[in-house]
Scaffold this motif. Structure first.
Motif, PDB file in Angstrom:
ATOM      1  N   ILE A  11       0.836  -1.195   0.000  1.00 29.53           N
ATOM      2  CA  ILE A  11       0.000   0.000   0.000  1.00 29.53           C
ATOM      3  C   ILE A  11       0.874   1.250   0.000  1.00 29.53           C
ATOM      4  N   SER A  12       0.617   2.149  -0.955  1.00 29.44           N
ATOM      5  CA  SER A  12       1.355   3.411  -0.967  1.00 29.44           C
ATOM      6  C   SER A  12       0.389   4.583  -1.072  1.00 29.44           C
ATOM      7  N   ILE A  13       0.920   5.757  -0.817  1.00 28.42           N
ATOM      8  CA  ILE A  13       0.125   6.976  -0.938  1.00 28.42           C
ATOM      9  C   ILE A  13       0.865   7.949  -1.835  1.00 28.42           C
ATOM     10  N   SER A  14       0.143   8.583  -2.732  1.00 30.14           N
ATOM     11  CA  SER A  14       0.754   9.470  -3.701  1.00 30.14           C
ATOM     12  C   SER A  14       0.986  10.852  -3.101  1.00 30.14           C
ATOM     13  N   SER A  15       2.113  11.449  -3.473  1.00 35.70           N
ATOM     14  CA  SER A  15       2.397  12.805  -2.996  1.00 35.70           C
ATOM     15  C   SER A  15       1.447  13.825  -3.616  1.00 35.70           C
ATOM     16  N   ARG A  16       0.556  13.382  -4.480  1.00 36.66           N
ATOM     17  CA  ARG A  16      -0.500  14.266  -4.994  1.00 36.66           C
ATOM     18  C   ARG A  16      -1.335  14.849  -3.858  1.00 36.66           C
ATOM     19  N   ILE A  17      -1.394  14.113  -2.743  1.00 40.56           N
ATOM     20  CA  ILE A  17      -2.193  14.561  -1.611  1.00 40.56           C
ATOM     21  C   ILE A  17      -1.615  15.832  -0.984  1.00 40.56           C
ATOM     22  N   THR A  18      -0.372  16.165  -1.364  1.00 34.55           N
ATOM     23  CA  THR A  18       0.267  17.372  -0.835  1.00 34.55           C
ATOM     24  C   THR A  18       0.211  18.526  -1.833  1.00 34.55           C
ATOM     25  N   GLU A  19      -0.570  18.342  -2.918  1.00 36.85           N
ATOM     26  CA  GLU A  19      -0.686  19.380  -3.945  1.00 36.85           C
ATOM     27  C   GLU A  19      -2.104  19.938  -3.961  1.00 36.85           C
ATOM     28  N   GLN A  20      -2.247  21.194  -4.351  1.00 36.99           N
ATOM     29  CA  GLN A  20      -3.592  21.695  -4.654  1.00 36.99           C
ATOM     30  C   GLN A  20      -4.097  20.927  -5.868  1.00 36.99           C
ATOM     31  N   SER A  21      -5.387  20.558  -5.856  1.00 38.84           N
ATOM     32  CA  SER A  21      -5.904  19.701  -6.935  1.00 38.84           C
ATOM     33  C   SER A  21      -5.778  20.355  -8.309  1.00 38.84           C
ATOM     34  N   ASP A  22      -5.695  21.690  -8.361  1.00 39.82           N
ATOM     35  CA  ASP A  22      -5.582  22.360  -9.654  1.00 39.82           C
ATOM     36  C   ASP A  22      -4.177  22.921  -9.902  1.00 39.82           C
ATOM     37  N   LYS A  24      -0.370  21.184  -9.934  1.00 46.43           N
ATOM     38  CA  LYS A  24       0.457  19.992  -9.723  1.00 46.43           C
ATOM     39  C   LYS A  24       1.952  20.311  -9.629  1.00 46.43           C
ATOM     40  N   GLU A  25       2.296  21.587  -9.681  1.00 48.75           N
ATOM     41  CA  GLU A  25       3.706  21.951  -9.724  1.00 48.75           C
ATOM     42  C   GLU A  25       4.328  22.108  -8.345  1.00 48.75           C
ATOM     43  N   LYS A  26       3.524  22.450  -7.344  1.00 43.68           N
ATOM     44  CA  LYS A  26       4.079  22.728  -6.026  1.00 43.68           C
ATOM     45  C   LYS A  26       3.413  21.875  -4.948  1.00 43.68           C
ATOM     46  N   SER A  27       4.243  21.447  -4.018  1.00 49.06           N
ATOM     47  CA  SER A  27       3.754  20.726  -2.851  1.00 49.06           C
ATOM     48  C   SER A  27       3.739  21.684  -1.672  1.00 49.06           C
ATOM     49  N   PHE A  28       2.688  21.604  -0.843  1.00 50.22           N
ATOM     50  CA  PHE A  28       2.682  22.471   0.337  1.00 50.22           C
ATOM     51  C   PHE A  28       3.190  21.735   1.582  1.00 50.22           C
TER      52      PHE A  28
END
Length: 282
Positions: A11-22, A24-28
């Motif tokens: 089971i893994s989790i994508s770092s997409r969860i750390t991005e604004q949905s609109d 994809k360039e920056k992680s908060f």
């Protein structure tokens, strides 16, 4: 369950969860914080995206990331190695014309799975060359079932697998995109693609004409969707998929690929995903 009956799905989790949905360039969230959160919540690994690490990252940052994963006993399930792939824009398939930097990044981060996009017929020639280069390093290139590619539907994906005809060409099965593109997206589709599936990506959506997010599909035009909670049965019933994967003794990756919902924090979202899915390992 006894140990010998445990499913060995990872089971893994994508770092997409750390991005604004609109965006994809920056992680908060920093990579360090994200990996520690995923480890704390007992995920086996994370799916890395270019908002955190990419082929544009310095050698120093990549090596720091490698150490971070080792210290936290975490794996990288797959890399999405540049921003064009994450956005699936008109340059997304350019990775196929120079796959070497992505292979180097994958090797350093000790993952064997690299995301690619095959968007048109001209890409197939380069995909084959890239796959041959990847095979020399025991690496696999994965095409996601995704809008705007030659894998929008089940039938197209099956055809693409046959056309590419490489053993190290794999599929990231993602039912939300299949649904939006008007394809069969249920267990029948997964069963047909299971021999080639190296990663199961899950994001939960409902089709909603008033939805804020648009999937620009080839088959159905612009499809408006709304993201809903992972366990919302009005969207995609992920638990029927998990039961099916257990039954088939699936031992590859299952990745939570959900963006943050409006009322969530990253910490709450990761904790919620952990509670929902980690029990299916046993």
């Amino acid at each position: 369950y006894l140990i010998e009956n445990c499913i060995s799905m990872k089971i893994s989790i994508s770092s997409r969860i750390t991005e604004q949905s609109d965006n994809k360039e920056k992680s908060f969230l920093s990579l360090d914080s994200f990996v520690k959160l995923a480890s704390k919540n007992k995920f086996d690994g994370v799916s890395l995206r270019p908002s955190m690490i990419s082929t544009q990252s310095s050698k120093y940052l990549v090596n720091q990331a490698k150490k971070l994963f080792k210290v936290n006993n975490m794996k990288v399930s797959m890399i999405t190695s540049n921003i064009h792939l994450a956005k699936n824009d008109e340059l997304a398939s350019d990775i196929l014309r120079n796959i070497t930097p992505s292979l180097d990044l994958a090797e350093t981060l000790k993952t064997s799975l690299i995301r690619i996009m095959i968007k048109n017929r001209d890409d197939i020639f380069y995909a084959k060359k890239a796959l041959d280069e990847a095979k020399e390093r025991n690496l696999k290139l994965l095409q996601q079932t995704h809008w705007g590619t030659l894998a929008e539907t089940l039938d197209e994906t099956v055809k693409l697998i046959k056309t590419v005809n490489r053993q190290n060409f794999g599929i990231t099965f993602e039912p939300a995109n299949l649904m939006a593109c008007g394809s069969d997206f249920n267990k029948n589709a997964l069963n047909q693609l299971l021999p080639y599936t190296e990663n199961f990506y899950f994001q939960n959506i409902i089709l909603d004409k008033k939805g804020k997010h648009v999937f620009p599909t080839i088959h159905n035009g612009d499809v408006s969707v709304k993201y809903v909670s992972l366990d919302n049965s009005n969207g995609i019933n992920v638990f029927s998929f998990l039961d099916f994967l257990r039954e088939k003794k699936y031992d590859k990756w299952f990745t939570v690929h959900q963006p943050l919902l409006e009322d969530q924090t990253v910490e709450n979202a990761i904790e919620n995903a952990s509670k929902l899915f980690l029990e299916y390992k046993f």
